[in-house]
Design a protein around this motif. Structure first.
Motif, mmCIF file in Angstrom:
data_model
loop_
_atom_site.group_PDB
_atom_site.id
_atom_site.type_symbol
_atom_site.label_atom_id
_atom_site.label_comp_id
_atom_site.label_asym_id
_atom_site.label_seq_id
_atom_site.Cartn_x
_atom_site.Cartn_y
_atom_site.Cartn_z
ATOM 1 N N CYS A 125 0.874 -1.223 -0.082
ATOM 2 C CA CYS A 125 0.056 -0.053 0.006
ATOM 3 C C CYS A 125 0.789 1.313 0.054
ATOM 4 O O CYS A 125 1.788 1.121 0.754
ATOM 5 N N SER A 126 0.746 2.254 -0.945
ATOM 6 C CA SER A 126 1.302 3.500 -0.933
ATOM 7 C C SER A 126 0.911 4.212 -0.011
ATOM 8 O O SER A 126 1.531 5.381 0.477
ATOM 9 N N ARG A 130 1.216 -1.376 4.361
ATOM 10 C CA ARG A 130 0.955 -2.711 4.707
ATOM 11 C C ARG A 130 1.225 -3.741 3.402
ATOM 12 O O ARG A 130 0.855 -2.994 2.054
ATOM 13 N N GLU A 131 1.539 -4.775 3.450
ATOM 14 C CA GLU A 131 1.712 -5.521 2.298
ATOM 15 C C GLU A 131 0.693 -6.748 2.252
ATOM 16 O O GLU A 131 0.156 -7.234 3.119
ATOM 17 N N PHE A 132 0.534 -6.983 0.819
ATOM 18 C CA PHE A 132 -0.402 -8.041 0.607
ATOM 19 C C PHE A 132 0.018 -9.246 -0.255
ATOM 20 O O PHE A 132 0.822 -8.818 -1.177
ATOM 21 N N ASP A 133 -0.463 -10.458 -0.130
ATOM 22 C CA ASP A 133 -0.153 -11.346 -1.054
ATOM 23 C C ASP A 133 -0.803 -11.277 -2.365
ATOM 24 O O ASP A 133 -0.448 -11.506 -3.585
ATOM 25 N N ARG A 138 -7.667 -1.203 -4.603
ATOM 26 C CA ARG A 138 -7.143 -0.481 -3.360
ATOM 27 C C ARG A 138 -6.939 -1.164 -2.114
ATOM 28 O O ARG A 138 -7.419 -2.469 -1.913
ATOM 29 N N CYS A 139 -6.226 -0.628 -1.365
ATOM 30 C CA CYS A 139 -5.775 -1.179 0.084
ATOM 31 C C CYS A 139 -7.132 -1.473 0.996
ATOM 32 O O CYS A 139 -8.062 -0.468 0.821
ATOM 33 N N PRO A 140 -7.386 -2.636 1.403
ATOM 34 C CA PRO A 140 -8.493 -2.692 2.156
ATOM 35 C C PRO A 140 -8.635 -2.075 3.489
ATOM 36 O O PRO A 140 -9.700 -1.992 4.117
ATOM 37 N N ARG A 148 3.169 -3.159 -7.011
ATOM 38 C CA ARG A 148 3.656 -4.369 -7.151
ATOM 39 C C ARG A 148 5.097 -4.303 -6.599
ATOM 40 O O ARG A 148 5.893 -3.521 -6.910
ATOM 41 N N LYS A 149 5.520 -5.350 -5.543
ATOM 42 C CA LYS A 149 6.851 -5.228 -5.135
ATOM 43 C C LYS A 149 7.381 -6.453 -5.071
ATOM 44 O O LYS A 149 6.806 -7.488 -5.178
#
Length: 152
Positions: A125-126, A130-133, A138-140, A148-149
């Protein structure tokens, strides 16, 4: 069998092996590369249309690796064709290579170096960091955009 992406026609890729492609590749080509497609088709190149069930399987794999948004409809169908034909995908596209690797589809590169490892991308998330798989619009948590990272 070698399944040819548009880059194979653009870069004048040659092989003595049996060849295949999909109709959507022909639609992407112009000029001399379009003539090369027609010439190979006329000399026996197989034109394959993958089953929708296989296309959906490739899309699921692309979502799992985080490459889904990087792939065009043509890209997904090329990977599906290589999967169905148990062939070698000929492409320079890194996202296609990554998904193919996940599905144990052989890849041959043309004008670039191939990928050195298969990656399952993460999304950050910018706003809140937080990071997500999985990729979301949008960030929940805070509603900001995700990027993408590299998972390394």
């Amino acid at each position: 069998m070698y399944i040819l992406d548009s880059s194979a026609f653009i870069n004048e890729y040659h092989t003595q092996e049996r060849k295949a492609s999909i109709p959507m590749v022909q639609e992407e080509l112009e000029g001399e590369s379009a003539y090369r497609f027609d010439a190979l088709e006329g000399s026996g190149m197989h034109i394959h249309i993958p089953e929708e069930e296989t296309v959906e399987r490739i899309e699921r794999a692309a979502r799992e690796t985080g490459d889904f948004d990087e792939l065009s409809r043509t890209d997904v169908r090329l990977v599906a064709a290589a999967f169905e034909l148990d062939g070698t995908l000929v492409t320079d596209d890194y996202a296609m290579q990554n998904v193919a690797e996940k599905l144990d589809v052989a890849v041959e590169v043309i004008a670039r170096d191939g990928i050195s490892e298969q990656r399952d991308w993460r999304f950050q998330c910018s706003g809140c960091g937080r990071e997500f798989d999985d990729d979301h619009d949008r960030c929940p948590v805070c509603g900001s955009d995700l990027t993408r990272k590299n998972p390394a």
